[in-house]
Design a protein around this motif. Structure first.
Motif, PDB file in Angstrom:
ATOM      1  N   UNK A 174       0.843  -1.201   0.000  1.00 54.05           N
ATOM      2  CA  UNK A 174       0.000   0.000   0.000  1.00 54.05           C
ATOM      3  C   UNK A 174       0.876   1.247   0.000  1.00 54.05           C
ATOM      4  N   UNK A 175       1.949   1.201   0.799  1.00 53.42           N
ATOM      5  CA  UNK A 175       2.874   2.339   0.841  1.00 53.42           C
ATOM      6  C   UNK A 175       3.500   2.617  -0.523  1.00 53.42           C
ATOM      7  N   UNK A 176       3.559   1.574  -1.354  1.00 50.67           N
ATOM      8  CA  UNK A 176       4.127   1.758  -2.701  1.00 50.67           C
ATOM      9  C   UNK A 176       3.047   2.001  -3.735  1.00 50.67           C
ATOM     10  N   UNK A 177       1.873   2.416  -3.290  1.00 44.91           N
ATOM     11  CA  UNK A 177       0.830   2.819  -4.226  1.00 44.91           C
ATOM     12  C   UNK A 177       0.094   1.631  -4.860  1.00 44.91           C
ATOM     13  N   UNK A 178       0.078   0.497  -4.147  1.00 42.68           N
ATOM     14  CA  UNK A 178      -0.631  -0.665  -4.666  1.00 42.68           C
ATOM     15  C   UNK A 178      -1.906  -0.939  -3.868  1.00 42.68           C
ATOM     16  N   UNK A 179      -2.853  -1.549  -4.544  1.00 42.73           N
ATOM     17  CA  UNK A 179      -4.097  -1.999  -3.930  1.00 42.73           C
ATOM     18  C   UNK A 179      -3.949  -3.487  -3.586  1.00 42.73           C
ATOM     19  N   UNK A 180      -4.784  -3.943  -2.656  1.00 42.13           N
ATOM     20  CA  UNK A 180      -4.754  -5.330  -2.223  1.00 42.13           C
ATOM     21  C   UNK A 180      -6.038  -5.995  -2.714  1.00 42.13           C
ATOM     22  N   UNK A 181      -5.889  -7.051  -3.522  1.00 44.53           N
ATOM     23  CA  UNK A 181      -7.077  -7.711  -4.050  1.00 44.53           C
ATOM     24  C   UNK A 181      -7.271  -9.085  -3.411  1.00 44.53           C
ATOM     25  N   UNK A 182      -8.478  -9.308  -2.898  1.00 37.89           N
ATOM     26  CA  UNK A 182      -8.808 -10.578  -2.241  1.00 37.89           C
ATOM     27  C   UNK A 182      -9.599 -11.467  -3.191  1.00 37.89           C
ATOM     28  N   UNK A 183      -9.216 -12.742  -3.199  1.00 39.17           N
ATOM     29  CA  UNK A 183      -9.893 -13.740  -4.030  1.00 39.17           C
ATOM     30  C   UNK A 183     -10.678 -14.678  -3.115  1.00 39.17           C
ATOM     31  N   UNK A 184     -11.183 -15.762  -3.700  1.00 41.80           N
ATOM     32  CA  UNK A 184     -11.925 -16.766  -2.944  1.00 41.80           C
ATOM     33  C   UNK A 184     -11.140 -17.372  -1.794  1.00 41.80           C
ATOM     34  N   UNK A 185      -9.822 -17.257  -1.824  1.00 41.80           N
ATOM     35  CA  UNK A 185      -9.005 -17.840  -0.742  1.00 41.80           C
ATOM     36  C   UNK A 185      -9.416 -17.265   0.619  1.00 41.80           C
ATOM     37  N   UNK A 186      -9.837 -16.002   0.628  1.00 39.83           N
ATOM     38  CA  UNK A 186     -10.207 -15.372   1.907  1.00 39.83           C
ATOM     39  C   UNK A 186     -11.427 -16.045   2.549  1.00 39.83           C
ATOM     40  N   UNK A 187     -12.205 -16.760   1.737  1.00 43.14           N
ATOM     41  CA  UNK A 187     -13.393 -17.440   2.286  1.00 43.14           C
ATOM     42  C   UNK A 187     -13.056 -18.808   2.881  1.00 43.14           C
ATOM     43  N   UNK A 188     -11.841 -19.311   2.629  1.00 47.26           N
ATOM     44  CA  UNK A 188     -11.470 -20.649   3.118  1.00 47.26           C
ATOM     45  C   UNK A 188     -11.338 -20.631   4.636  1.00 47.26           C
ATOM     46  N   UNK A 189     -11.814 -21.701   5.250  1.00 48.75           N
ATOM     47  CA  UNK A 189     -11.823 -21.776   6.722  1.00 48.75           C
ATOM     48  C   UNK A 189     -10.441 -21.601   7.336  1.00 48.75           C
ATOM     49  N   UNK A 190      -9.425 -22.210   6.681  1.00 49.72           N
ATOM     50  CA  UNK A 190      -8.090 -22.186   7.279  1.00 49.72           C
ATOM     51  C   UNK A 190      -7.284 -20.924   6.965  1.00 49.72           C
ATOM     52  N   UNK A 191      -7.881 -19.963   6.269  1.00 45.86           N
ATOM     53  CA  UNK A 191      -7.145 -18.743   5.891  1.00 45.86           C
ATOM     54  C   UNK A 191      -7.200 -17.703   7.010  1.00 45.86           C
ATOM     55  N   UNK A 192      -6.839 -18.117   8.218  1.00 50.68           N
ATOM     56  CA  UNK A 192      -7.027 -17.254   9.388  1.00 50.68           C
ATOM     57  C   UNK A 192      -6.253 -15.940   9.292  1.00 50.68           C
ATOM     58  N   UNK A 193      -4.978 -16.045   8.897  1.00 54.07           N
ATOM     59  CA  UNK A 193      -4.158 -14.833   8.856  1.00 54.07           C
ATOM     60  C   UNK A 193      -4.657 -13.876   7.769  1.00 54.07           C
ATOM     61  N   UNK A 194      -5.047 -14.459   6.642  1.00 56.67           N
ATOM     62  CA  UNK A 194      -5.536 -13.642   5.533  1.00 56.67           C
ATOM     63  C   UNK A 194      -6.834 -12.913   5.910  1.00 56.67           C
ATOM     64  N   UNK A 195      -7.681 -13.585   6.670  1.00 55.42           N
ATOM     65  CA  UNK A 195      -8.923 -12.947   7.112  1.00 55.42           C
ATOM     66  C   UNK A 195      -8.604 -11.711   7.972  1.00 55.42           C
ATOM     67  N   UNK A 196      -7.551 -11.817   8.788  1.00 55.94           N
ATOM     68  CA  UNK A 196      -7.136 -10.673   9.592  1.00 55.94           C
ATOM     69  C   UNK A 196      -6.705  -9.508   8.701  1.00 55.94           C
ATOM     70  N   UNK A 197      -5.948  -9.841   7.645  1.00 52.63           N
ATOM     71  CA  UNK A 197      -5.515  -8.794   6.710  1.00 52.63           C
ATOM     72  C   UNK A 197      -6.741  -8.135   6.067  1.00 52.63           C
ATOM     73  N   UNK A 198      -7.716  -8.965   5.694  1.00 53.23           N
ATOM     74  CA  UNK A 198      -8.923  -8.433   5.048  1.00 53.23           C
ATOM     75  C   UNK A 198      -9.734  -7.541   5.989  1.00 53.23           C
ATOM     76  N   UNK A 199      -9.567  -7.762   7.285  1.00 51.68           N
ATOM     77  CA  UNK A 199     -10.246  -6.889   8.259  1.00 51.68           C
ATOM     78  C   UNK A 199      -9.513  -5.566   8.402  1.00 51.68           C
ATOM     79  N   UNK A 200      -8.184  -5.631   8.266  1.00 50.07           N
ATOM     80  CA  UNK A 200      -7.367  -4.449   8.565  1.00 50.07           C
ATOM     81  C   UNK A 200      -7.174  -3.498   7.397  1.00 50.07           C
TER      82      UNK A 200
END
Ligand SMILES: [Zn+2]
Length: 273
Positions: A174-200
């Protein structure tokens, strides 16, 4: 049934979809997506050999834009020059350069000079034509960020597609002017860390995508993915953040047209040059 707010599939491969549930018709698959609220599709290029056919397939749809680039997993293919990418990027349907980046999952790092060279070529082309980058990164976060920095990619920015890294990498991107795109992986049960990123991640730096035909979200995990399913990504992020899906839809749609500002031109005219 509730009418879904407009959402955008910011990364799909329409020339690779499994169309068996749509009578082998891309029209039908796109219509199914539109009925699920999808108002625009970014169809992403993987190599130059298939690029003309991909462009030809989608060029008459006003709600489809394309990118041009060669994926880091494509080893035995035509190596693009910056000049070649620039020439192809002149077409008004082309709103981005990529997907490009690094993938150390499939190839041993010691044997990846060609990936880094190709990545730099894409960044140089993006800077020359002023179009944002679509970045693929798998197990190569450090080198990806380093090369983006060394090549001054912040001048054009872009999107970290199908993001699966940690918060620190998200922040640096983000600091380098990029956006963060979330795919279906964020819906996976075991993607705990990624879900945190999607919240933040700040809502104004977020995009959503399917990467179809790959990576179908829950409840379709393991099945062929299609653009209609991007709604599940939007709904899941809304649920994680405790906000409405309308808010996620509104923010990610606005972000898409802010980043890829030439996509608007495709929606207002029948772009077939
Ligand atoms: Zn992709």
């Amino acid at each position: 049934m509730n009418q879904l707010p407009h959402i955008i599939d910011s990364h799909c491969h329409l020339d690779r979809l499994n169309l068996s549930t749509h009578g082998e018709s891309l029209d039908a698959a796109l219509d199914a997506a539109r009925q699920n609220g999808v108002s625009h599709f970014l169809c992403v290029s993987i190599d130059l050999e298939n690029y003309p056919a991909m462009l030809d397939l989608v060029k008459d749809y006003p709600d489809v834009s394309v990118s041009v680039g060669v994926h880091p997993n494509e080893r035995d293919c035509e190596e693009p020059t910056a000049e070649q990418l620039l020439e192809l990027a002149k077409h008004k349907k082309v709103i981005a350069i990529g997907e490009t980046g690094l993938d150390y999952f499939r190839v041993k790092k010691a044997d990846t000079d060609w990936q880094r060279d190709r990545f730099r070529t894409h960044i140089q082309a993006a800077k020359s034509c002023g179009k944002p980058l679509i970045i693929h990164n798998r197990e190569a976060g450090e080198d990806t960020l380093r090369i983006l920095r060394e090549e001054g990619a912040d001048a054009v920015g872009g999107v970290m597609h199908c993001f699966v890294e940690d918060w620190e990498t998200a922040q640096k991107s983000i600091d380098m002017n990029f956006y963060i795109s979330f795919s279906g992986i964020v819906t996976f049960k075991n993607a705990t860390e990624l879900k945190e990123v999607a919240k933040q991640v700040s809502l104004d730096r977020m995009l959503i995508e399917t990467d179809s035909p790959y990576l179908a979200p829950m409840p379709y995990r393991g099945k062929p993915n299609e653009p209609a399913y991007v709604r599940y990504v939007a709904e899941h992020i809304a649920e994680l953040r405790g906000i409405s899906v309308e808010e996620v839809a509104e923010a990610t749609t606005r972000n898409f047209f802010t980043l890829f500002n030439s996509a608007r031109d495709n929606t207002t005219s029948n772009a077939t040059n």
